[in-house]
Design a protein around this motif. Structure first.
Motif, mmCIF file in Angstrom:
data_model
loop_
_atom_site.group_PDB
_atom_site.id
_atom_site.type_symbol
_atom_site.label_atom_id
_atom_site.label_comp_id
_atom_site.label_asym_id
_atom_site.label_seq_id
_atom_site.Cartn_x
_atom_site.Cartn_y
_atom_site.Cartn_z
ATOM 1 N N ILE A 66 -57.313 -10.702 57.643
ATOM 2 C CA ILE A 66 -56.609 -10.566 56.360
ATOM 3 C C ILE A 66 -56.526 -11.932 55.671
ATOM 4 C CG2 ILE A 66 -54.379 -10.010 55.280
ATOM 5 C CD1 ILE A 66 -54.168 -7.657 57.138
ATOM 6 N N VAL A 67 -56.293 -12.985 56.449
ATOM 7 C CA VAL A 67 -56.271 -14.350 55.871
ATOM 8 C C VAL A 67 -57.586 -14.611 55.143
ATOM 9 C CG1 VAL A 67 -56.261 -16.829 56.391
ATOM 10 C CG2 VAL A 67 -54.687 -15.298 57.597
ATOM 11 N N ARG A 68 -58.670 -14.244 55.786
ATOM 12 C CA ARG A 68 -59.999 -14.489 55.220
ATOM 13 C C ARG A 68 -60.202 -13.663 53.942
ATOM 14 N NH1 ARG A 68 -64.607 -12.107 56.280
ATOM 15 N NH2 ARG A 68 -66.504 -13.270 55.876
ATOM 16 N N ASP A 69 -59.805 -12.405 53.977
ATOM 17 C CA ASP A 69 -59.938 -11.551 52.785
ATOM 18 C C ASP A 69 -59.114 -12.097 51.615
ATOM 19 O OD1 ASP A 69 -61.741 -9.762 53.796
ATOM 20 O OD2 ASP A 69 -60.291 -8.183 54.237
ATOM 21 N N VAL A 70 -57.873 -12.504 51.889
ATOM 22 C CA VAL A 70 -57.021 -13.034 50.809
ATOM 23 C C VAL A 70 -57.634 -14.329 50.276
ATOM 24 C CG1 VAL A 70 -54.736 -13.881 50.156
ATOM 25 C CG2 VAL A 70 -54.922 -12.027 51.827
ATOM 26 N N ALA A 71 -58.154 -15.178 51.173
ATOM 27 C CA ALA A 71 -58.744 -16.457 50.751
ATOM 28 C C ALA A 71 -59.939 -16.228 49.833
ATOM 29 C CB ALA A 71 -59.170 -17.266 51.977
ATOM 30 N N ILE A 72 -60.780 -15.259 50.169
ATOM 31 C CA ILE A 72 -61.954 -14.960 49.340
ATOM 32 C C ILE A 72 -61.509 -14.439 47.967
ATOM 33 C CG2 ILE A 72 -63.953 -13.419 49.098
ATOM 34 C CD1 ILE A 72 -64.200 -13.643 52.229
ATOM 35 N N ALA A 73 -60.548 -13.514 47.960
ATOM 36 C CA ALA A 73 -60.047 -12.972 46.687
ATOM 37 C C ALA A 73 -59.386 -14.075 45.863
ATOM 38 C CB ALA A 73 -59.057 -11.835 46.956
ATOM 39 N N ALA A 74 -58.637 -14.958 46.533
ATOM 40 C CA ALA A 74 -57.958 -16.053 45.829
ATOM 41 C C ALA A 74 -58.987 -17.000 45.209
ATOM 42 C CB ALA A 74 -57.042 -16.810 46.790
ATOM 43 N N GLY A 98 -71.889 -12.791 38.412
ATOM 44 C CA GLY A 98 -71.319 -11.471 38.145
ATOM 45 C C GLY A 98 -70.933 -10.736 39.420
ATOM 46 N N MET A 99 -70.515 -11.482 40.419
ATOM 47 C CA MET A 99 -70.129 -10.870 41.697
ATOM 48 C C MET A 99 -68.621 -10.989 41.947
ATOM 49 S SD MET A 99 -73.034 -9.879 42.683
ATOM 50 C CE MET A 99 -73.076 -9.492 44.432
ATOM 51 N N GLY A 100 -67.922 -11.778 41.126
ATOM 52 C CA GLY A 100 -66.535 -12.158 41.405
ATOM 53 C C GLY A 100 -65.549 -11.002 41.488
ATOM 54 N N LEU A 101 -65.369 -10.278 40.375
ATOM 55 C CA LEU A 101 -64.364 -9.208 40.392
ATOM 56 C C LEU A 101 -64.695 -8.100 41.384
ATOM 57 C CD1 LEU A 101 -63.230 -8.858 36.653
ATOM 58 C CD2 LEU A 101 -61.946 -9.793 38.587
ATOM 59 N N PRO A 102 -65.975 -7.640 41.444
ATOM 60 C CA PRO A 102 -66.290 -6.638 42.478
ATOM 61 C C PRO A 102 -65.998 -7.162 43.891
ATOM 62 C CG PRO A 102 -68.112 -6.832 40.922
ATOM 63 C CD PRO A 102 -67.133 -7.916 40.577
ATOM 64 N N ASN A 103 -66.182 -8.463 44.082
ATOM 65 C CA ASN A 103 -65.931 -9.038 45.407
ATOM 66 C C ASN A 103 -64.432 -9.072 45.721
ATOM 67 O OD1 ASN A 103 -67.195 -9.933 47.754
ATOM 68 N ND2 ASN A 103 -66.855 -12.084 47.242
ATOM 69 N N ARG A 116 -63.597 -5.637 46.851
ATOM 70 C CA ARG A 116 -64.082 -5.359 48.206
ATOM 71 C C ARG A 116 -63.230 -6.035 49.265
ATOM 72 N NH1 ARG A 116 -68.659 -7.993 48.850
ATOM 73 N NH2 ARG A 116 -69.202 -6.909 50.756
ATOM 74 N N HIS A 117 -62.518 -7.095 48.858
ATOM 75 C CA HIS A 117 -61.741 -7.860 49.843
ATOM 76 C C HIS A 117 -60.239 -7.674 49.681
ATOM 77 C CE1 HIS A 117 -65.629 -9.941 50.496
ATOM 78 N NE2 HIS A 117 -65.178 -9.964 51.722
ATOM 79 N N CYS A 118 -59.818 -6.476 49.257
ATOM 80 C CA CYS A 118 -58.378 -6.177 49.283
ATOM 81 C C CYS A 118 -58.200 -4.690 49.571
ATOM 82 C CB CYS A 118 -57.704 -6.588 47.966
ATOM 83 S SG CYS A 118 -58.206 -5.647 46.530
ATOM 84 N N HIS A 119 -56.970 -4.303 49.847
ATOM 85 C CA HIS A 119 -56.693 -2.900 50.162
ATOM 86 C C HIS A 119 -56.374 -2.089 48.911
ATOM 87 C CE1 HIS A 119 -55.303 -4.654 54.281
ATOM 88 N NE2 HIS A 119 -56.613 -4.529 54.217
#
Lengths: 117, 140
Positions: B36-44, B106-111, B114-117
């Motif tokens: 989850i740390v990794r997913d939040v970091a990527i989204a952040a 153009g990958m940011g928002l879709p990414n 993909r990295h949150c619930h």
């Protein structure tokens, strides 16, 4: 594949974290677009890139990449090496092109990353 | 329960990623599971880069309680012209200098999606954009 083997196959020089060359990576990805790196790569993998800036290290930090290989003999400044060292990311540099580097590692048994989700 | 706000200035490419790096360290320190740390970091990082590249300035807010982590990106404009297009992989309005830095594919928002619930986005031209990414700590 052990990072020491990656370095040997690519005739690459290690720029930092020499003590971690016995660690393994399970897959690799080659790109100069960090947007794609963020979308495709997983933790504990290896990135090959010709882009040299601090954002490559930041991207590795977020994804928890294990190693970055700078291709095409790119010059890497001290600031970037220090950033990588602080994040425990192994940096390698090779004179080979991105295409050749990917080919050599793939032929050596290191597969491409699989997108997780 | 705690909440921290990280201001992000437009165009400040040199420091882009510092807020995300702090967010990642905080979550690690309080013992959030590594995936989850990794997913939040990527989204952040994706949302922080969007604030730097596209917004007139804004902030990231991290809220943590025992059940939910919420990451909110809020800016003061200019707003997204077509949110549905912005959520498609490969669609980008980033200028060439941003692409030279390795971003704007153009990958940011879709990414982020993909990295949150749970993902929410609201945008109004002239007013700004708010993105909410939620992570549920129970049953995950």
């Amino acid at each position: 594949m052990k990072l020491a083997e990656v370095a040997a196959l690519l005739d690459a020089r290690a720029l930092c974290c020499l003590g971690r060359l016995d660690e393994e990576v399970s897959a690799a990805f080659g790109s100069d677009m960090m947007s794609d790196v963020l979308a495709f790569m997983n933790e504990d993998t290896l990135l090959l890139t010709g882009l040299v800036n601090a954002h490559v290290i930041r991207t590795a930090e977020m994804l928890e990449l294990r190693c970055i290989v700078f291709v095409r003999g790119k010059r890497v400044n001290e600031e970037i090496v220090e950033l990588a060292e602080a994040q425990n990311v192994v940096l390698l540099t090779t004179e080979k092109t991105l295409y050749e580097s990917c080919g050599v590692l793939f032929a050596g048994g290191l597969p491409g990353v699989k997108r997780k989700k | 329960m705690f909440s921290r706000v990280f201001p992000v200035q437009k165009g400040m490419f040199d420091t882009a990623g510092e807020a995300s790096s702090k967010i990642k360290k905080i979550l690690k320190k309080v013992g959030i599971p590594p995936d989850i740390v990794r997913d939040v970091a990527i989204a952040a990082y994706e949302t922080e880069l969007n604030l730097v590249i596209h917004s007139l300035g804004g902030e990231l807010t991290l809220s943590v309680n025992p059940e939910i982590i919420e990451l909110i990106s809020q800016d003061v404009g200019p707003g997204i012209n077509d949110v549905n297009m912005a959520l498609k992989e490969g669609y980008s309005t980033a200028p060439d200098d941003v692409r030279d830095m390795g971003f704007g594919a153009g990958m940011g928002l879709p990414n982020v999606q993909r990295h949150c619930h749970e993902f929410q986005i609201a945008s109004e031209l002239g007013r700004g954009t708010t993105i909410r990414a939620k992570y549920f700590l129970k049953n995950n």
